[in-house]
Design an enzyme around this catalytic site. Structure first.
Site, PDB file in Angstrom:
ATOM      1  N   TRP A 325       0.946  -1.158   0.134  1.00 46.60           N
ATOM      2  CA  TRP A 325       0.185   0.108   0.139  1.00 46.60           C
ATOM      3  C   TRP A 325       0.958   1.412  -0.165  1.00 46.60           C
ATOM      4  O   TRP A 325       0.543   2.319  -0.475  1.00 46.60           O
ATOM      5  CB  TRP A 325      -0.934  -0.192   1.251  1.00 46.60           C
ATOM      6  N   HIS A 326       2.047   1.034   0.722  1.00 47.45           N
ATOM      7  CA  HIS A 326       2.853   2.363   0.695  1.00 47.45           C
ATOM      8  C   HIS A 326       3.575   2.652  -0.678  1.00 47.45           C
ATOM      9  O   HIS A 326       3.944   3.873  -0.677  1.00 47.45           O
ATOM     10  CB  HIS A 326       3.929   2.031   1.780  1.00 47.45           C
ATOM     11  N   GLY A 327       3.440   2.000  -1.654  1.00 49.47           N
ATOM     12  CA  GLY A 327       4.410   2.614  -2.710  1.00 49.47           C
ATOM     13  C   GLY A 327       4.198   1.263  -3.788  1.00 49.47           C
ATOM     14  O   GLY A 327       4.040   0.074  -3.718  1.00 49.47           O
ATOM     15  N   PHE A 474       2.604   8.411  -0.884  1.00 54.60           N
ATOM     16  CA  PHE A 474       1.773   7.188  -0.674  1.00 54.60           C
ATOM     17  C   PHE A 474       0.316   7.363  -0.981  1.00 54.60           C
ATOM     18  O   PHE A 474      -0.406   6.343  -1.115  1.00 54.60           O
ATOM     19  CB  PHE A 474       1.896   6.518   0.793  1.00 54.60           C
TER      20      PHE A 474
END
Length: 474
Positions: A325-327, A474
């Site tokens: 989800w962060h990148g 993000f």
């Protein structure tokens, strides 16, 4: 428009005045917030707002449909359409090029041609936060946790509300959309607490996070070979503090700003570097994301109510997807899976030996060792998180464990900010609350003077150019 800019201070002042001028009238005050949110986001680029509006429209129609249907099959189909369409937007605009590059690597040996040119799609700021909040609202409506039916306008405002849109926190319906009908009120004390929270966020961001980032983290992670192992270690520790103070600063300002409009957001951090194990860490770090993953992914997968092997698999899936989800890079998934694997080891150990007692002669020793071990794991795994590529992370690790000494490139200002970061992190929260109450009890003119002095102090302490918030990416 950044929270820590003079532009935002002027913007917030105008919106605040307009909102409270019409606060007795629901649609007028919500209209002020909607226009403000659109203007706020448009300062980057207005095009994603159309995407958000369409995605919200699809979800809104699905919610209306399953609220009115008595057929379980129809209800499941509609909630599935809403979730898949929302995730489809996220995957298309955030992960399309990552999937394309992966297919190129996997299929090239088989002689299968895949497009090699990037799609070049615009990545909307805050898309990940928008997606998770949109899904939480759909699921809460489906589960019956949100009873009252809302208009499309309210639904869209809930997702676009400017304090949380760009970098969270992920706000549940009970803390925002379900408060839209309530005539807001704001006492002098509540307004003072909101301003105090905003001021604290400004100091965290500009005085601590930005100094650590520009003064050590960026140069060391940019060229680790130019620094000693000791300097790389200090930079890795500094990055963890930079990330915490940068992101918690945004959350502080978001919480304080929302309070000025009569809304109460939940806390997003609880001194995470005092955690004694990784489960404890994730209950303290980015709490709105951790609880989202628990409630909308881990538990629907079966959580720990299934067999032990399946529970461990659920844990790995949750942490892997939470990392991704962060990148749009597989290194984020690797970072998440690393945390998941270590949490799985901890859980298996607890199954075998039982959880250690929280009291007793060895409790404080275990807690201290657990704190050091947890912080070490967090710092070392974040090398992957911070590095631009896995290869670059490998270079950083190699330099880190090479054993060369020397700290000549760590400035006095950086050492000072590290000390301030560490001390403030272990300071009891009650002292911060008491400072806030003292600020609230000050006469309004004195508060204004204090805020001006804080601003001047920030400007004097650092000449660092204001930097974007880390979680904007993000």
């Amino acid at each position: 428009m950044y929270f820590h800019s003079l532009q935002f201070a002027f913007f917030l002042t105008v919106v605040f005045a307009l909102y409270w001028a019409v606060h007795q009238h629901k649609w007028a005050r919500l209209g002020v917030l909607m226009v403000a949110s659109v203007i706020f986001y448009s300062m980057w680029t207005p095009l994603p707002l159309l995407l958000f509006a369409v995605a919200t429209g699809i979800n809104h129609l699905c919610i209306k449909g399953f609220r009115r249907s008595q057929s379980p099959g129809v209800r499941k189909t509609l909630v599935t359409v809403a979730i898949v369409s929302t995730l489809g937007v996220l995957c298309t605009f955030k992960y399309a090029d990552m999937f394309r590059e992966t297919l190129v690597v996997l299929l090239a040996p088989l002689g299968i041609h895949v497009r090699t040119e990037p799609f070049g799609l615009l990545l909307p700021v805050g898309l990940s936060f928008f997606t998770f909040q949109a899904i939480s609202y759909v699921v809460d409506c489906y589960r019956g946790e949100v009873q009252q039916e809302r208009t499309y306008f309210e639904h869209l405002l809930y997702l676009l509300f400017f304090p949380h849109l760009v970098a969270g926190p992920i706000v549940r319906a009970s803390h925002l959309i379900e408060r839209f009908d309530d005539t807001p009120s704001l006492t002098a004390e509540e307004g003072g607490r909101g301003m105090y929270r905003i001021a604290m966020g400004m100091v965290k961001k500009l005085v601590i996070a930005d100094v650590l980032g520009s003064g050590l983290v960026d140069p060391v992670f940019g060229s680790p070979d130019a620094y000693t192992s000791a300097e790389c270690l200090v930079a890795a520790v500094a990055y963890s503090f930079e990330l915490y103070f940068d992101f918690s600063a945004y959350s502080d300002i978001a919480i304080g700003t929302a309070a000025l409009f009569g809304f109460k957001f939940e806390e997003n951090f609880n001194r995470p570097y005092l955690a004694t194990n990784l489960f404890d860490f994730w209950s303290r770090w980015h709490i709105s994301l951790s609880t989202w993953l628990r409630d909308y992914l881990y538990r629907p997968l079966g959580g720990n109510r299934v067999s032990k092997p399946r529970a461990l698999l659920n844990l790995m899936i949750t942490m892997g997807l939470g990392g991704l989800w962060h990148g749009a890079d597989w290194r984020f998934a690797i970072w998440g899976l690393a945390h998941g694997a270590m949490e799985a080891v901890i859980r298996v150990w607890w199954w075998v030996t039982g959880k250690p007692p929280k009291e007793g002669p060895m409790a404080k020793v275990r807690a201290g060792l657990g704190l050091v071990a947890t912080f070490t794991v967090v710092v070392l795994t974040r090398v992957v998180f911070r590095s631009p590529t896995l290869e670059h992370a490998g270079e950083m690790y190699a330099r880190l464990f090479e054993g060369s000494m020397g700290l000549a490139n760590v400035s006095t200002l950086v050492w000072t900010m590290l000390a301030v970061a560490a001390v403030s992190h272990v300071t009891p929260l009650s002292l911060f609350h008491k400072a806030g109450e003292l600020f609230v009890r000050m006469p309004v003119p004195v508060r204004a003077v204090v805020l001006v002095l804080v601003g001047l102090g920030v400007r004097h302490l650092t000449s660092v150019e204001a930097r974007p918030y880390v979680y904007f990416q993000f």
